[in-house]
Scaffold this motif. Structure first.
Motif, mmCIF file in Angstrom:
data_model
loop_
_atom_site.group_PDB
_atom_site.id
_atom_site.type_symbol
_atom_site.label_atom_id
_atom_site.label_comp_id
_atom_site.label_asym_id
_atom_site.label_seq_id
_atom_site.Cartn_x
_atom_site.Cartn_y
_atom_site.Cartn_z
ATOM 1 N N GLU A 285 116.216 114.874 113.151
ATOM 2 C CA GLU A 285 117.701 115.602 112.893
ATOM 3 C C GLU A 285 117.858 116.014 111.482
ATOM 4 O O GLU A 285 118.463 116.697 110.989
ATOM 5 N N ALA A 286 117.271 114.719 110.608
ATOM 6 C CA ALA A 286 117.552 115.040 109.188
ATOM 7 C C ALA A 286 116.696 115.838 108.331
ATOM 8 O O ALA A 286 116.601 116.236 107.602
ATOM 9 N N GLY A 287 115.093 116.405 109.314
ATOM 10 C CA GLY A 287 114.942 116.850 108.577
ATOM 11 C C GLY A 287 112.904 116.270 108.220
ATOM 12 O O GLY A 287 112.367 116.390 107.714
ATOM 13 N N LYS A 288 113.089 114.572 108.964
ATOM 14 C CA LYS A 288 112.940 113.986 107.661
ATOM 15 C C LYS A 288 111.111 113.844 108.798
ATOM 16 O O LYS A 288 110.203 112.483 108.377
ATOM 17 N N VAL A 289 111.426 113.676 109.974
ATOM 18 C CA VAL A 289 110.116 113.194 110.886
ATOM 19 C C VAL A 289 110.163 114.108 111.343
ATOM 20 O O VAL A 289 111.021 114.883 112.446
ATOM 21 N N LYS A 290 108.782 114.930 112.077
ATOM 22 C CA LYS A 290 108.598 115.959 112.993
ATOM 23 C C LYS A 290 107.436 115.023 113.918
ATOM 24 O O LYS A 290 106.315 115.158 113.254
ATOM 25 N N PRO A 291 107.296 116.064 114.978
ATOM 26 C CA PRO A 291 106.544 115.605 116.426
ATOM 27 C C PRO A 291 104.649 116.478 115.354
ATOM 28 O O PRO A 291 105.408 117.392 115.384
ATOM 29 N N VAL A 292 103.604 115.926 115.898
ATOM 30 C CA VAL A 292 102.947 117.086 115.947
ATOM 31 C C VAL A 292 102.461 117.160 117.271
ATOM 32 O O VAL A 292 102.097 116.080 117.128
ATOM 33 N N ILE A 293 102.020 118.399 117.226
ATOM 34 C CA ILE A 293 101.666 118.610 119.037
ATOM 35 C C ILE A 293 99.863 119.243 118.928
ATOM 36 O O ILE A 293 99.881 120.054 118.202
ATOM 37 N N ASP A 294 98.752 118.262 119.840
ATOM 38 C CA ASP A 294 97.714 119.172 119.327
ATOM 39 C C ASP A 294 97.941 119.963 120.913
ATOM 40 O O ASP A 294 97.632 121.050 119.959
ATOM 41 N N ARG A 295 98.070 119.435 122.045
ATOM 42 C CA ARG A 295 97.900 120.192 122.926
ATOM 43 C C ARG A 295 98.332 119.771 123.948
ATOM 44 O O ARG A 295 98.978 119.031 124.249
ATOM 45 N N THR A 296 98.710 120.865 125.149
ATOM 46 C CA THR A 296 100.487 120.602 126.144
ATOM 47 C C THR A 296 99.560 121.027 127.478
ATOM 48 O O THR A 296 98.874 122.512 127.467
ATOM 49 N N TYR A 297 99.710 119.580 128.131
ATOM 50 C CA TYR A 297 99.088 120.065 129.914
ATOM 51 C C TYR A 297 100.101 120.198 130.135
ATOM 52 O O TYR A 297 101.115 119.133 130.515
ATOM 53 N N THR A 298 99.686 120.533 131.550
ATOM 54 C CA THR A 298 100.654 120.275 133.069
ATOM 55 C C THR A 298 101.073 119.278 134.033
ATOM 56 O O THR A 298 99.490 118.757 133.872
ATOM 57 N N LEU A 299 101.299 119.044 134.741
ATOM 58 C CA LEU A 299 101.427 117.037 135.488
ATOM 59 C C LEU A 299 99.618 118.412 136.335
ATOM 60 O O LEU A 299 99.213 116.780 136.180
ATOM 61 N N ASN A 300 99.564 119.078 136.667
ATOM 62 C CA ASN A 300 98.396 118.756 137.502
ATOM 63 C C ASN A 300 97.087 118.313 136.560
ATOM 64 O O ASN A 300 95.945 118.288 137.406
ATOM 65 N N GLU A 301 97.141 119.228 134.966
ATOM 66 C CA GLU A 301 96.488 118.852 134.339
ATOM 67 C C GLU A 301 96.330 117.576 133.886
ATOM 68 O O GLU A 301 95.072 117.038 132.991
ATOM 69 N N VAL A 302 97.357 116.660 134.436
ATOM 70 C CA VAL A 302 97.190 115.218 133.460
ATOM 71 C C VAL A 302 95.283 114.760 133.981
ATOM 72 O O VAL A 302 94.765 114.235 132.185
ATOM 73 N N PRO A 303 94.578 115.073 134.753
ATOM 74 C CA PRO A 303 93.309 114.151 133.988
ATOM 75 C C PRO A 303 93.205 114.991 132.787
ATOM 76 O O PRO A 303 91.869 114.168 132.171
ATOM 77 N N GLU A 304 92.910 116.195 133.538
ATOM 78 C CA GLU A 304 92.063 116.777 132.110
ATOM 79 C C GLU A 304 92.534 116.297 131.005
ATOM 80 O O GLU A 304 91.512 116.007 130.342
ATOM 81 N N ALA A 305 93.868 116.156 130.320
ATOM 82 C CA ALA A 305 94.662 115.650 129.865
ATOM 83 C C ALA A 305 94.234 114.123 129.017
ATOM 84 O O ALA A 305 94.065 114.020 127.693
ATOM 85 N N PHE A 306 94.171 113.156 130.064
ATOM 86 C CA PHE A 306 93.555 112.018 129.406
ATOM 87 C C PHE A 306 92.411 111.985 129.123
ATOM 88 O O PHE A 306 91.369 110.770 128.130
#
Length: 322
Positions: A285-306
């Motif tokens: 919230e202080a702007g010192k850290v932010k997550p870096v997101i590579d890819r997003t999958y849906t729940l039914n795509e979890v095997p593909e995400a792994f």
């Protein structure tokens, strides 16, 4: 409700999307409608049951925890009678790895100690990327590395989930940070404010003759002797997620090195901690850290995400939207 279920150890194909009974919160639990989760190394251990010693905690012949998923972000739907920290409607995030897992589902019942209020400036998907990787980075630097302002810190594997958080946390604590990554990840590290980048495809970090007070081995396979060459005489090497051989060396040789020299060598395993979730929330919230997101999958795509995660080249985190 829908959930990803694993009834045996194996590759991502053993994961199945199925209907299971919606849980009811016990007296000290919070029922969370899960909006997002993410993939971590611990999820991979739970999936495959490897290394074999992990089965002592996860189940010897089959997974003790049938619904995987450690990180969650979502909305509180109901609370048990003994819950004091949260109420329905609260937006929360947390780490379920120490309380039975279960994040890859539409709902999860969670002890309140495993949750914190979600950072206000993050989406649910971004918040779900934080708990396990962010706490691992924080604890490995602060608690194991004893980081101090002005120190020189090398993060080997700086562009992955833990590494991207470690770069930012070390910077927020006043360190001079060098990140080791491949050519395609240089821009990511520079955008996170790293002081120096070493492209391991072009040079070895041991060749610059620089000595570091702390080296985080997040994703490296070098023997301990290589890292020791780049440590200061009183430097600390922390194994977080490198090769199995490196982990074995850190657990065995590291003990004797730490006893017989000024250098400290050790392995680190993250411990879920509500207070550290709050620390991360404040940094975000202080702007010192932010997550870096590579890819997003849906729940039914979890095997593909792994399958993608197992390739070992993620840039930041892999998120699951639910």
């Amino acid at each position: 409700m829908k959930a990803i279920v694993s009834t045996k150890y194996g590759p991502p194909d053993v994961l199945e999307l199925t209907e299971v009974e919606k849980p009811l919160p016990m007296d000290n639990q919070v029922l969370v409608k899960v909006h997002a989760s993410s993939v971590n190394y611990g999820n991979l251990v739970l999936l495959r049951g490897e290394p074999f010693l992990a089965r002592i905690a996860f189940g010897l012949f089959k997974p003790k925890f049938s619904i995987p998923g450690g990180d969650i972000a979502g909305v509180v739907e109901a609370v048990g009678k003994d819950v004091t920290q949260f109420q329905p409607g609260d937006e929360v995030f947390g780490d379920l790895s120490g309380v039975g897992w279960g994040g890859f589902a539409e709902y999860s019942c969670v002890p309140e100690k495993a949750l914190a209020l979600k950072p206000a400036n993050l989406s649910f998907g971004e918040a779900a990327a934080v708990p396990m990787a962010g706490v691992t980075a924080l604890q490995s630097l602060r608690d194991k590395g004893k980081i101090q302002s002005g120190q020189k810190v090398l993060i080997h594997g700086a562009s992955g989930g833990v590494g991207t958080f470690a770069v930012q946390i070390a910077k927020s604590l006043g360190a001079e940070v060098t990140g080791v990554c491949s050519s395609r990840n240089v821009d990511i590290l520079q955008s996170l404010g790293v002081d120096h980048v070493i492209d391991y495809k072009k040079e070895k970090f041991t060749e610059n003759k620089q000595r570091y007070d702390i080296i985080l081995g997040v994703n490296g396979g070098h023997p301990l002797s290589t890292y020791r060459q780049s440590l200061t005489p009183n430097g600390i090497f922390v194994h977080v997620g490198g090769s199995g051989a490196q982990m074995f060396q850190a657990m065995t040789q590291g003990f004797w090195i730490s006893k017989t020299s000024g250098q400290k060598i050790g392995s680190f395993l993250q411990r879920a901690n509500q207070n550290d979730l709050v620390v991360l929330k404040e940094l975000i919230e202080a702007g010192k850290v932010k997550p870096v997101i590579d890819r997003t999958y849906t729940l039914n795509e979890v095997p593909e995400a792994f399958r993608y995660f197992e390739e070992g080249h993620t840039q930041g985190k892999v998120v699951i939207t639910i």
